[in-house]
Scaffold this motif. Structure first.
Motif, PDB file in Angstrom:
ATOM      1  N   GLY A 107       0.814  -1.202   0.000  1.00 42.50           N
ATOM      2  CA  GLY A 107       0.000   0.000   0.000  1.00 42.50           C
ATOM      3  C   GLY A 107       0.853   1.259   0.000  1.00 42.50           C
ATOM      4  O   GLY A 107       0.525   2.250  -0.673  1.00 42.50           O
ATOM      5  N   GLN A 108       1.972   1.229   0.713  1.00 42.09           N
ATOM      6  CA  GLN A 108       2.877   2.379   0.741  1.00 42.09           C
ATOM      7  C   GLN A 108       3.537   2.586  -0.618  1.00 42.09           C
ATOM      8  O   GLN A 108       3.726   3.734  -1.053  1.00 42.09           O
ATOM      9  N   VAL A 109       3.932   1.497  -1.262  1.00 41.58           N
ATOM     10  CA  VAL A 109       4.551   1.595  -2.590  1.00 41.58           C
ATOM     11  C   VAL A 109       3.600   2.292  -3.558  1.00 41.58           C
ATOM     12  O   VAL A 109       3.969   3.239  -4.263  1.00 41.58           O
ATOM     13  N   ILE A 110       2.367   1.825  -3.586  1.00 43.44           N
ATOM     14  CA  ILE A 110       1.377   2.402  -4.491  1.00 43.44           C
ATOM     15  C   ILE A 110       1.026   3.824  -4.066  1.00 43.44           C
ATOM     16  O   ILE A 110       0.924   4.734  -4.894  1.00 43.44           O
ATOM     17  N   GLY A 111       0.862   4.031  -2.775  1.00 43.69           N
ATOM     18  CA  GLY A 111       0.462   5.330  -2.261  1.00 43.69           C
ATOM     19  C   GLY A 111       1.435   6.443  -2.573  1.00 43.69           C
ATOM     20  O   GLY A 111       1.033   7.598  -2.790  1.00 43.69           O
ATOM     21  N   ARG A 112       2.734   6.144  -2.616  1.00 51.85           N
ATOM     22  CA  ARG A 112       3.733   7.180  -2.889  1.00 51.85           C
ATOM     23  C   ARG A 112       3.579   7.762  -4.285  1.00 51.85           C
ATOM     24  O   ARG A 112       4.007   8.887  -4.543  1.00 51.85           O
ATOM     25  N   LEU A 113       2.944   7.031  -5.176  1.00 50.47           N
ATOM     26  CA  LEU A 113       2.684   7.568  -6.505  1.00 50.47           C
ATOM     27  C   LEU A 113       1.751   8.774  -6.418  1.00 50.47           C
ATOM     28  O   LEU A 113       1.818   9.685  -7.255  1.00 50.47           O
ATOM     29  N   GLY A 114       0.926   8.800  -5.396  1.00 44.70           N
ATOM     30  CA  GLY A 114       0.034   9.937  -5.208  1.00 44.70           C
ATOM     31  C   GLY A 114       0.786  11.229  -4.958  1.00 44.70           C
ATOM     32  O   GLY A 114       0.328  12.320  -5.340  1.00 44.70           O
ATOM     33  N   ASN A 115       1.959  11.130  -4.309  1.00 42.13           N
ATOM     34  CA  ASN A 115       2.769  12.326  -4.073  1.00 42.13           C
ATOM     35  C   ASN A 115       3.272  12.936  -5.370  1.00 42.13           C
ATOM     36  O   ASN A 115       3.480  14.145  -5.462  1.00 42.13           O
ATOM     37  N   PHE A 116       3.466  12.099  -6.390  1.00 42.18           N
ATOM     38  CA  PHE A 116       3.900  12.588  -7.698  1.00 42.18           C
ATOM     39  C   PHE A 116       2.834  13.505  -8.293  1.00 42.18           C
ATOM     40  O   PHE A 116       3.127  14.605  -8.758  1.00 42.18           O
ATOM     41  N   PHE A 117       1.583  13.077  -8.249  1.00 37.28           N
ATOM     42  CA  PHE A 117       0.499  13.883  -8.804  1.00 37.28           C
ATOM     43  C   PHE A 117       0.228  15.125  -7.954  1.00 37.28           C
ATOM     44  O   PHE A 117      -0.207  16.155  -8.468  1.00 37.28           O
ATOM     45  N   ASN A 118       0.502  15.034  -6.653  1.00 34.10           N
ATOM     46  CA  ASN A 118       0.281  16.172  -5.765  1.00 34.10           C
ATOM     47  C   ASN A 118       1.449  17.148  -5.736  1.00 34.10           C
ATOM     48  O   ASN A 118       1.358  18.196  -5.101  1.00 34.10           O
ATOM     49  N   ARG A 119       2.556  16.792  -6.400  1.00 36.29           N
ATOM     50  CA  ARG A 119       3.767  17.637  -6.380  1.00 36.29           C
ATOM     51  C   ARG A 119       4.181  17.922  -4.933  1.00 36.29           C
ATOM     52  O   ARG A 119       4.370  19.055  -4.508  1.00 36.29           O
ATOM     53  N   GLU A 120       4.372  16.864  -4.160  1.00 37.67           N
ATOM     54  CA  GLU A 120       4.684  17.004  -2.742  1.00 37.67           C
ATOM     55  C   GLU A 120       5.672  15.917  -2.323  1.00 37.67           C
ATOM     56  O   GLU A 120       6.035  15.057  -3.113  1.00 37.67           O
ATOM     57  N   ALA A 121       6.090  15.984  -1.055  1.00 30.34           N
ATOM     58  CA  ALA A 121       7.016  15.003  -0.494  1.00 30.34           C
ATOM     59  C   ALA A 121       8.300  14.916  -1.309  1.00 30.34           C
ATOM     60  O   ALA A 121       8.865  13.834  -1.490  1.00 30.34           O
ATOM     61  N   PHE A 122       8.773  16.062  -1.802  1.00 31.34           N
ATOM     62  CA  PHE A 122      10.048  16.080  -2.521  1.00 31.34           C
ATOM     63  C   PHE A 122      11.145  16.609  -1.601  1.00 31.34           C
ATOM     64  O   PHE A 122      10.878  17.003  -0.459  1.00 31.34           O
TER      65      PHE A 122
END
Length: 318
Positions: free
Chosen positions: A144-159
């Motif tokens: 779930g964490q692996v998949i969930g981190r893709l959401g940060n890409f679309f949100n432009r966050e957690a960089f």
């Protein structure tokens, strides 16, 4: 960031470009964010993996589905409480915004704490082994964490901080959060007493580049690093499951492995949550503590197992 904004994302040193990438869709006038959709997918695939592992372990998959209904709620609540607790300044002026999850603000460690708490309650009520339950679910959580981190890409966050390395990522400055669009004076006030965090953000701003008339910041895609680290850790845990020495070892290996990666990755991020009134990144500190504690418990578990075998050997000899 405006929900309707579509911007480009570049990985210049890899030669990759994602054009006019939005962060959600609108259905009948209602905005549905990709982040939420991805999180839901992560949960579903995680539950499916846990059901598969339960069946292989001789447990009923229905038990996992039942547990998941409670654990997901507990994880979301825990993730929100953790985030709000260490980012209260963002909610002080509008406390009701705490309940608006559409604005973002979920911390994975809070989710883990909430899930573990619910596992303890569920195991006690159902009279099943807590360690057996968490060993089944730990790799599922990791998926779930692996998949969930893709959401940060679309949100432009957690960089992370500025970089010109191989994986450098370029984001439209307008879509990268208020730290990169507010005045320097406001930024200095926001990060008063946290000079290192302030200097990282200023370095990013000072190294912005212009592409086709648009200003871009260039940063470490730390969400991608964590996604890759978690994927490798997931594979290792799945391969090691049949070799585990005692119940609970898979859970402890997950905590140690995830914590180890997070210690280094968190050190690169610019959106850290800090302990109250300090310069200490709370998730980095918690990660380090988890690594030490989990490693000590693994060592203690294996030592206990060795002593048990040793006693059995002496009994047979006698």
């Amino acid at each position: 960031m405006l929900q309707t904004m579509k911007t480009d994302i570049y990985f210049p040193n890899l030669g990759l470009a994602f054009r006019r990438l939005g962060n959600g869709i609108t259905v009948f006038g209602f905005d549905i964010m990709y982040y939420g959709m991805i999180i839901v997918c992560g949960m579903l695939f995680g539950v499916l993996l846990a059901c598969w592992r339960a069946k292989r372990a001789g447990e009923q998959p229905d038990m996992i589905i039942d547990f998941a209904l409670y654990a997901i709620v507990a994880a979301v609540v825990g993730a929100r409480i953790y985030y709000v607790a260490f980012a209260w300044d963002s909610f002080r002026d509008n406390p009701l915004s705490v309940f608006n999850l559409r604005t973002g603000g979920l911390a994975i460690y809070g989710g883990i704490i909430g899930g573990v708490f619910m596992a303890a309650v569920y195991a006690r009520i159902r009279k099943i082994s807590f360690c057996r339950l968490t060993d089944i679910c730990a790799p599922a959580l990791l998926l779930g964490q692996v998949i969930g981190r893709l959401g940060n890409f679309f949100n432009r966050e957690a960089f992370g901080a500025y970089t010109d390395g191989l994986f450098a990522m370029q984001l439209d400055r307008r879509a990268a959060g208020s730290d990169f669009s507010c005045s320097v004076a406001a930024l200095e006030q926001r990060y008063a007493g946290r000079e290192e965090a302030l200097s990282r953000i200023l370095e990013i701003r000072n190294n912005a580049v212009w592409i086709n008339g648009v200003e871009y910041i260039q940063v470490h895609p730390t969400f991608l690093y964590e996604m890759a680290w978690n994927a490798v850790l997931l594979l290792l845990l799945l391969l090691y499951t049949k070799h585990r020495a005692f119940e609970g070892e898979i859970t402890l290996l997950y905590l140690a492995g995830y914590g180890l990666g997070r210690v280094f990755i968190e050190g690169l991020r610019t959106d850290q949550l800090f302990l109250w009134g300090s310069r200490i990144a709370v998730s980095q500190l918690l990660s380090a503590l988890l690594v030490v504690l989990a490693a000590a418990m693994i060592a203690a578990g294996r030592l206990k197992l060795r002593e048990r075998f040793s006693r059995r050997g002496r009994t047979k000899t006698g």
